[in-house]
Scaffold this motif. Structure first.
Motif, mmCIF file in Angstrom:
data_model
loop_
_atom_site.group_PDB
_atom_site.id
_atom_site.type_symbol
_atom_site.label_atom_id
_atom_site.label_comp_id
_atom_site.label_asym_id
_atom_site.label_seq_id
_atom_site.Cartn_x
_atom_site.Cartn_y
_atom_site.Cartn_z
ATOM 1 N N LEU A 1 -23.931 11.998 -0.218
ATOM 2 C CA LEU A 1 -22.594 11.594 -0.654
ATOM 3 C C LEU A 1 -22.307 10.193 -0.133
ATOM 4 O O LEU A 1 -22.220 9.973 1.074
ATOM 5 C CB LEU A 1 -21.526 12.561 -0.127
ATOM 6 C CG LEU A 1 -21.721 14.059 -0.399
ATOM 7 C CD1 LEU A 1 -20.521 14.836 0.124
ATOM 8 C CD2 LEU A 1 -21.915 14.321 -1.881
ATOM 9 N N SER A 2 -22.156 9.241 -1.055
ATOM 10 C CA SER A 2 -21.768 7.871 -0.669
ATOM 11 C C SER A 2 -20.633 7.452 -1.595
ATOM 12 O O SER A 2 -20.788 6.583 -2.446
ATOM 13 C CB SER A 2 -22.955 6.908 -0.780
ATOM 14 O OG SER A 2 -23.481 6.885 -2.090
ATOM 15 N N VAL A 3 -19.488 8.093 -1.406
ATOM 16 C CA VAL A 3 -18.396 8.032 -2.381
ATOM 17 C C VAL A 3 -17.439 6.859 -2.174
ATOM 18 O O VAL A 3 -16.479 6.705 -2.920
ATOM 19 C CB VAL A 3 -17.594 9.351 -2.370
ATOM 20 C CG1 VAL A 3 -18.473 10.502 -2.820
ATOM 21 C CG2 VAL A 3 -17.018 9.636 -0.979
ATOM 22 N N GLY A 4 -17.688 6.017 -1.187
ATOM 23 C CA GLY A 4 -16.838 4.850 -0.990
ATOM 24 C C GLY A 4 -15.538 5.178 -0.281
ATOM 25 O O GLY A 4 -15.329 6.280 0.208
ATOM 26 N N GLY A 5 -14.642 4.178 -0.267
ATOM 27 C CA GLY A 5 -13.420 4.326 0.511
ATOM 28 C C GLY A 5 -12.156 4.482 -0.296
ATOM 29 O O GLY A 5 -11.096 4.745 0.258
ATOM 30 N N GLY A 6 -12.217 4.291 -1.594
ATOM 31 C CA GLY A 6 -11.024 4.501 -2.404
ATOM 32 C C GLY A 6 -10.049 3.344 -2.348
ATOM 33 O O GLY A 6 -10.301 2.294 -1.752
ATOM 34 N N SER A 7 -8.918 3.548 -2.989
ATOM 35 C CA SER A 7 -7.886 2.525 -3.113
ATOM 36 C C SER A 7 -6.864 2.635 -1.991
ATOM 37 O O SER A 7 -6.781 3.666 -1.312
ATOM 38 C CB SER A 7 -7.183 2.668 -4.464
ATOM 39 O OG SER A 7 -8.099 2.559 -5.521
ATOM 40 N N PRO A 8 -6.044 1.596 -1.774
ATOM 41 C CA PRO A 8 -5.028 1.663 -0.713
ATOM 42 C C PRO A 8 -3.959 2.703 -1.028
ATOM 43 O O PRO A 8 -3.667 2.981 -2.189
ATOM 44 C CB PRO A 8 -4.439 0.242 -0.703
ATOM 45 C CG PRO A 8 -4.769 -0.338 -2.025
ATOM 46 C CD PRO A 8 -6.062 0.283 -2.441
ATOM 47 N N GLN A 9 -3.380 3.238 0.025
ATOM 48 C CA GLN A 9 -2.347 4.258 -0.117
ATOM 49 C C GLN A 9 -1.006 3.616 -0.472
ATOM 50 O O GLN A 9 -0.633 2.573 0.061
ATOM 51 C CB GLN A 9 -2.221 5.039 1.192
ATOM 52 C CG GLN A 9 -1.478 6.341 1.066
ATOM 53 C CD GLN A 9 -1.701 7.229 2.282
ATOM 54 O OE1 GLN A 9 -2.403 6.852 3.219
ATOM 55 N NE2 GLN A 9 -1.117 8.404 2.276
ATOM 56 N N ASP A 10 -0.294 4.252 -1.387
ATOM 57 C CA ASP A 10 1.039 3.780 -1.781
ATOM 58 C C ASP A 10 2.061 4.351 -0.798
ATOM 59 O O ASP A 10 2.721 5.350 -1.062
ATOM 60 C CB ASP A 10 1.329 4.217 -3.220
ATOM 61 C CG ASP A 10 2.714 3.782 -3.692
ATOM 62 O OD1 ASP A 10 3.338 2.950 -3.010
ATOM 63 O OD2 ASP A 10 3.163 4.293 -4.734
ATOM 64 N N THR A 11 2.194 3.702 0.333
ATOM 65 C CA THR A 11 3.014 4.219 1.435
ATOM 66 C C THR A 11 4.484 4.373 1.047
ATOM 67 O O THR A 11 5.159 5.304 1.499
ATOM 68 C CB THR A 11 2.896 3.282 2.653
ATOM 69 O OG1 THR A 11 1.521 3.116 2.986
ATOM 70 C CG2 THR A 11 3.644 3.850 3.854
ATOM 71 N N TYR A 12 4.992 3.482 0.201
ATOM 72 C CA TYR A 12 6.426 3.462 -0.085
ATOM 73 C C TYR A 12 6.769 4.023 -1.464
ATOM 74 O O TYR A 12 7.885 3.853 -1.948
ATOM 75 C CB TYR A 12 6.961 2.036 0.075
ATOM 76 C CG TYR A 12 6.695 1.504 1.466
ATOM 77 C CD1 TYR A 12 7.446 1.933 2.552
ATOM 78 C CD2 TYR A 12 5.631 0.628 1.701
ATOM 79 C CE1 TYR A 12 7.175 1.486 3.834
ATOM 80 C CE2 TYR A 12 5.356 0.176 2.989
ATOM 81 C CZ TYR A 12 6.130 0.612 4.047
ATOM 82 O OH TYR A 12 5.852 0.176 5.326
ATOM 83 N N GLY A 13 5.807 4.699 -2.100
ATOM 84 C CA GLY A 13 6.072 5.385 -3.352
ATOM 85 C C GLY A 13 6.537 4.476 -4.470
ATOM 86 O O GLY A 13 7.461 4.825 -5.218
ATOM 87 N N LEU A 14 5.873 3.336 -4.633
ATOM 88 C CA LEU A 14 6.304 2.348 -5.616
ATOM 89 C C LEU A 14 5.478 2.368 -6.903
ATOM 90 O O LEU A 14 5.734 1.581 -7.812
ATOM 91 C CB LEU A 14 6.235 0.950 -5.006
ATOM 92 C CG LEU A 14 7.140 0.712 -3.786
ATOM 93 C CD1 LEU A 14 6.857 -0.652 -3.179
ATOM 94 C CD2 LEU A 14 8.608 0.833 -4.168
ATOM 95 N N SER A 15 4.487 3.239 -6.988
ATOM 96 C CA SER A 15 3.636 3.280 -8.181
ATOM 97 C C SER A 15 4.480 3.463 -9.440
ATOM 98 O O SER A 15 5.382 4.301 -9.485
ATOM 99 C CB SER A 15 2.614 4.410 -8.073
ATOM 100 O OG SER A 15 1.674 4.128 -7.065
ATOM 101 N N GLY A 16 4.180 2.663 -10.459
ATOM 102 C CA GLY A 16 4.910 2.726 -11.716
ATOM 103 C C GLY A 16 6.120 1.818 -11.784
ATOM 104 O O GLY A 16 6.693 1.627 -12.860
ATOM 105 N N THR A 17 6.540 1.262 -10.651
ATOM 106 C CA THR A 17 7.693 0.355 -10.634
ATOM 107 C C THR A 17 7.280 -1.003 -11.183
ATOM 108 O O THR A 17 6.270 -1.569 -10.751
ATOM 109 C CB THR A 17 8.225 0.188 -9.198
ATOM 110 O OG1 THR A 17 8.516 1.459 -8.638
ATOM 111 C CG2 THR A 17 9.474 -0.684 -9.192
#
Length: 510
Positions: free
Chosen positions: A156-172
């Motif tokens: 398994l070498s699945v990488g580190g993924g994307s940054p976390q949306d700490t302040y819930g701003l996705s879609g804004t």
């Protein structure tokens, strides 16, 4: 023997290069990678040339035992293109573009796969995600949406993924959830807009440098909780560790039956003493990171690029080189104390930025275009558009917010959660308290209830809790060697056992 590799980024390239250099280790190899950035991963995809690797070529070779491999590839590329780029004017060191390093990764992967094919091994690329896995009695079955694939060994070498949306701003509107590729993330930003960059690590620095390179005229605010910028890399010098080595510290651990912070401190003092380095200066550098103004720290470290003192250079060599081997030997209480008190600072010092980039940041600050704010409390969408930001002692309004926090170490990326969950439910893997999965130090085998599984391995960020420093190329190369050796030895043991189990034939009497 069949091997399945889940993930096709830089870690997989290191592993495949190691596999191609060992005879009879693999009969077939299958790599699963659904993203369009095969072999490059998230970090080295095709993007603006403003983005630079933060290490010199001798620390970026994917070839075990051959630190000059990348340098020779670069020399050939320079001759063919007639262009030599990336030389830092302050340190004289070379920091190539990440696009260029991605080209190198692609070259190494194609070369290694070609070697495997020429020697009769079957190679398959599956451009689908692995959704789940099942541990069979002597094999591992991986499932994609279309079908299942069964292997003798799986890495398994699945990488580190994307940054976390700490302040819930996705879609804004106006919020950029992931800064990579930077050329796409910044495409629609007006040159006079006030841009807030969330984070103070290397990803945040990438965004600010890219804005500056595009000729952005508006204000830029770097926002973070602690305000600890990456350190500034000093001019390279030749350095060979004598005491802070994996072998020496493993011997100490065997003698004491465990490793303590005091044992490491003894090795540190001996290393600094023999090198004539000032240990107190490095301890002060670590202690002042949390209290020193980030701009003052940036200016001071730029002034020390040519420093003759070796202390920081010793630290930057020892942590990635020795850390993954030593970390599992430490007492749990010492691990917790180090993570809570010094992890962010150590990472900032051991993953420093090139001086040229640091100079651009300081120039932007001095011109009044860039400001750095610590103690970030919250970001909320404003009623009339844009965003309201709250930090220690200040509030501001910005037009855009770019989420450039470093991806959380050890956090399983969203695309791999189904796979990891299936392994945990199947009792083939277990979570590590500090992130990622439990691994055996010497082999990188996944473990459950302390039992290493000879059929399942983890490489890269998924081992962050167990092995501490896992994302640098030298660490990936070392762990790849461990995995290839472990697979080879287990396969040889299985083959020998099968030979012993065969019924013996006896000649008929005359």
């Amino acid at each position: 023997m069949s091997i399945g590799v889940v993930g096709g980024g830089a870690a997989a390239v290191c592993l495949i290069d190691a596999l191609a250099r060992v005879r009879n280790t693999v009969g077939s190899l299958t790599v699963f990678e659904p993203s369009p950035h095969l072999w490059r991963g998230r970090a080295y995809q095709v993007d603006t040339d403003t983005l630079r690797v933060n290490a010199t070529p001798d620390d970026m070779s994917v070839r075990a035992g051959d630190p000059g491999h990348f340098e020779r590839w670069l020399e050939t590329r320079d001759r063919l293109t007639g262009i030599t780029d990336g030389t830092d004017p302050l340190s004289g060191a070379r920091f190539v573009s990440r696009r260029c390093y991605g080209d190198y990764l692609e070259h190494c992967a194609r070369t290694a796969l070609g070697t495997l094919r020429r020697t009769g091994r079957r190679v398959t690329l599956v451009r689908e995600p692995v959704t789940s896995a099942r541990r069979l009695p002597r094999r591992v079955r991986l499932h994609t949406r279309a079908r299942s694939h069964t292997f003798d060994y799986v890495v398994l070498s699945v990488g580190g993924g994307s940054p976390q949306d700490t302040y819930g701003l996705s879609g804004t509107p106006g919020f950029v959830a992931d800064p990579y590729p930077v050329s796409a993330a910044l495409r629609d930003i007006g040159e006079d807009e006030h841009v807030a960059v969330v984070g103070s690590g290397l990803s945040a620095v990438d965004v600010v440098l890219s804005l500056a390179a595009r000729g952005h005229r508006g204000r830029i605010s770097m926002l973070s909780r602690q305000g600890v910028l990456p350190g500034v890399r000093q001019k390279p010098v030749r350095l060979h560790l004598r005491h802070l080595t994996p072998d020496r510290l493993r011997r100490t651990a065997r003698t004491h039956r465990e490793l303590t912070v005091a044992d490491i401190a003894t090795a540190v003092r001996a290393e600094f003493r023999d090198a004539g380095a000032d240990l107190d200066a490095v301890l002060e550098e670590i202690a002042r990171a949390a209290r020193e103004d980030p701009v003052d720290r940036l200016r001071r470290q730029l002034d020390e690029v040519d420093s003759p003192h070796l202390g920081l250079r010793i630290l930057q060599r020892a942590v990635p080189q020795t850390g993954p081997d030593v970390w599992p030997l430490l007492r749990e209480a010492d691990k917790i104390r180090l993570l809570r008190a010094h992890h962010r600072t150590l990472m900032s010092l051991c993953c420093p930025m090139p001086p040229a980039g640091a100079t651009v940041l300081l120039n932007l600050v001095q011109a009044g275009q860039l400001a750095m704010f610590c103690g970030l409390h919250g970001i909320t969408p404003a009623g009339q558009g844009g965003f309201d930001v709250r930090a220690d002692g200040t509030g501001l309004h910005t037009d855009r917010v770019i989420n450039a926090v470093n991806a959380c170490e050890g956090r399983i990326p969203a695309a791999a959660r189904g796979l990891v969950t299936s392994l945990i439910n199947d009792r083939a893997a277990s979570r590590h308290t500090h992130g990622g999965l439990q691994l055996a130090r010497a082999t990188s085998r996944l473990t459950y209830n302390g039992r290493p599984d000879p059929r399942l391995y983890g490489l890269g960020n998924i081992a962050a809790g167990a092995l501490f420093f896992t994302f640098g190329i030298p660490s990936l190369v070392d762990r790849s060697q461990d995995i290839v050796t472990a697979i080879h030895e287990h396969a040889a043991t299985v083959t020998a056992a099968h030979r012993e189990a065969r019924p013996r034939t006896h000649p008929l009497p005359a």
